[in-house]
Design an enzyme around this catalytic site. Structure first.
Site, mmCIF file in Angstrom:
data_model
loop_
_atom_site.group_PDB
_atom_site.id
_atom_site.type_symbol
_atom_site.label_atom_id
_atom_site.label_comp_id
_atom_site.label_asym_id
_atom_site.label_seq_id
_atom_site.Cartn_x
_atom_site.Cartn_y
_atom_site.Cartn_z
ATOM 1 N N HIS A 37 -54.044 106.910 -15.128
ATOM 2 C CA HIS A 37 -53.427 106.343 -16.321
ATOM 3 C C HIS A 37 -54.495 105.611 -17.133
ATOM 4 C CE1 HIS A 37 -49.296 106.161 -14.078
ATOM 5 N NE2 HIS A 37 -49.582 107.377 -14.515
ATOM 6 N N ASP A 85 -44.706 106.964 -10.789
ATOM 7 C CA ASP A 85 -45.165 108.211 -11.408
ATOM 8 C C ASP A 85 -45.833 109.107 -10.378
ATOM 9 O OD1 ASP A 85 -45.695 110.014 -13.517
ATOM 10 O OD2 ASP A 85 -47.720 109.199 -13.753
ATOM 11 N N MET A 134 -49.173 101.007 -10.151
ATOM 12 C CA MET A 134 -47.833 100.443 -10.258
ATOM 13 C C MET A 134 -46.845 101.529 -10.638
ATOM 14 S SD MET A 134 -46.285 97.567 -9.904
ATOM 15 C CE MET A 134 -44.628 96.962 -10.170
ATOM 16 N N SER A 154 -53.349 104.782 -10.897
ATOM 17 C CA SER A 154 -53.104 103.931 -12.068
ATOM 18 C C SER A 154 -53.899 102.641 -11.892
ATOM 19 C CB SER A 154 -51.603 103.670 -12.251
ATOM 20 O OG SER A 154 -51.359 102.985 -13.449
ATOM 21 N N THR A 155 -53.250 101.492 -11.881
ATOM 22 C CA THR A 155 -53.952 100.209 -11.820
ATOM 23 C C THR A 155 -54.852 100.135 -10.590
ATOM 24 O OG1 THR A 155 -52.005 99.218 -12.835
ATOM 25 C CG2 THR A 155 -53.642 97.718 -11.903
#
Length: 366
Positions: free
Chosen positions: A206, A302, A299, A180-181
């Site tokens: 993401h 997930d 973050m 993600s991030t």
């Protein structure tokens, strides 16, 4: 109480500055301490207000957002959330901003800005909170630097480069990556290290619709393996990486002896679409011990539970370590879930994967 997150908003639109200020100031844990209409004003505001996070428009007068971001990350590294228009050119610019050190981005609507930004308010403030905790890095590259030359793609039957030190590889394994991030740069670093006959790679990062095609094309130009958005029903092949399309769910299925991509419009999981949980759960079910799981920076949680399912099904799992993560959320949750065999710095993950694959190939031949 913790001090509020101090935010500076940089955007050439007075309406956008006003809306973002209102959205930020409505939150109990953050405050907009200043705004600027262009990067030259922004320099003074940032110097005076010392913000924790900056929201930065990509296209602005006097100095474009990329040039300003590059200077900022060289001289005064600060967490930045880019505000990007959802166009093909906007996607390319946003990916370049992430390379230059931006933590994340928000897509700004081209029409109906007021209603569009209000609808995105939760996403905007969530990303500001994440950015406030992110590890920013000092980046030396200038935004106008020439991009790397495209990498020639040898035939998949070609031998790996002599410098790799890795013998011929088993094609049974599949590398399964969630991020993600901060993940766009982490994924790029891993894929650029893989030889052209590496096992297939399946990836959920993401990312919203409109960006994953540009992300895949950029990676394809830099890597020795082939990189593309996953397409429903296509066979998963060695030497290829498949990226979950933004706004879709991506999973794997089996058709006879082949692994097949499944891309559908099923609902968000853990608020994400695509979701790492969806991909990893299918990897546990379909791949079993043929999977190598990798959880990268991001973050939240997930994919953590599904990665534990992968481990229980016989997969070998790696998590990125805290020091090299932009945000140590997803790897930390996977570690706490008991899903991970190894925790490694980002720069060591590609080699660890290939050594694992090579060892599996040797055992298979024996």
């Amino acid at each position: 109480m913790s001090p509020k997150i101090k935010v500076v908003v940089v955007d050439d639109s007075a309406l956008v500055r006003s809306l973002l200020t209102e959205i930020i100031n409505q939150q109990p844990d953050m405050i907009c301490v200043g705004t600027a209409a262009d990067p030259l004003q922004a320099r003074e505001v940032i110097r005076e207000r010392n913000p924790d996070v900056i929201t930065l428009d990509v296209e602005m007068p006097k100095m474009d957002g990329l040039e300003f971001l590059s200077r900022l990350m060289r001289l005064r590294p600060t967490p930045v959330v880019m505000v990007s228009t959802l166009t093909e050119q906007g996607a390319e610019t946003t990916l370049r901003a992430l390379e230059l050190g931006a933590v994340d981005f928000v897509t700004k609507p081209r029409v109906g800005v007021a209603s569009g930004l209000q609808q995105l308010a939760d996403d905007i403030v969530d990303k500001i909170r994440i950015a406030a905790r992110a590890r920013v890095r000092r980046v030396a590259a200038a935004p106008g630097a020439a991009p790397p030359a495209p990498v020639a793609k040898p035939a998949l039957s070609a031998a790996p480069p002599a410098t790799s030190g890795i013998p011929r590889l088993s094609t049974e394994k599949v590398i399964c990556i969630g991020a993600s991030t901060g993940g766009t740069e982490a994924i790029k670093e891993i894929l650029m290290e893989l030889p052209p006959d590496a096992p297939a790679v399946v990836i959920t990062q993401h990312m919203p619709p409109g960006f994953t095609a540009s992300f895949a094309a950029r990676l394809d130009s830099l890597c020795r393996i082939r990189v593309a958005e996953a397409r429903d029903g296509e066979r998963i092949l060695p030497g290829h990486a498949y990226i979950a399309p933004g706004g879709k769910q991506f999973s794997l299925a089996r058709s006879g002896a082949n692994y097949i991509a499944v891309v559908d419009d099923s609902p968000p999981v853990n608020r994400h679409k695509p979701s790492v949980e969806v991909l990893f759960r299918s990897c546990a079910r379909v791949l079993g011990p043929n999977a190598i799981g990798v959880m990268l920076t991001g973050m939240g949680a997930d994919g953590a539970a599904a990665m534990k399912e992968m481990r229980d099904a016989g997969a070998y799992n790696i998590a990125q370590d805290e020091a090299s993560c932009v945000v140590f959320g997803m790897p930390k949750m996977a570690i706490q879930a008991g899903a991970v065999h190894e925790v490694l710095p980002l720069k060591q993950i590609a080699r660890a994967i290939m050594e694992r694959v090579a060892a599996a190939g040797v055992r298979h031949r024996i």
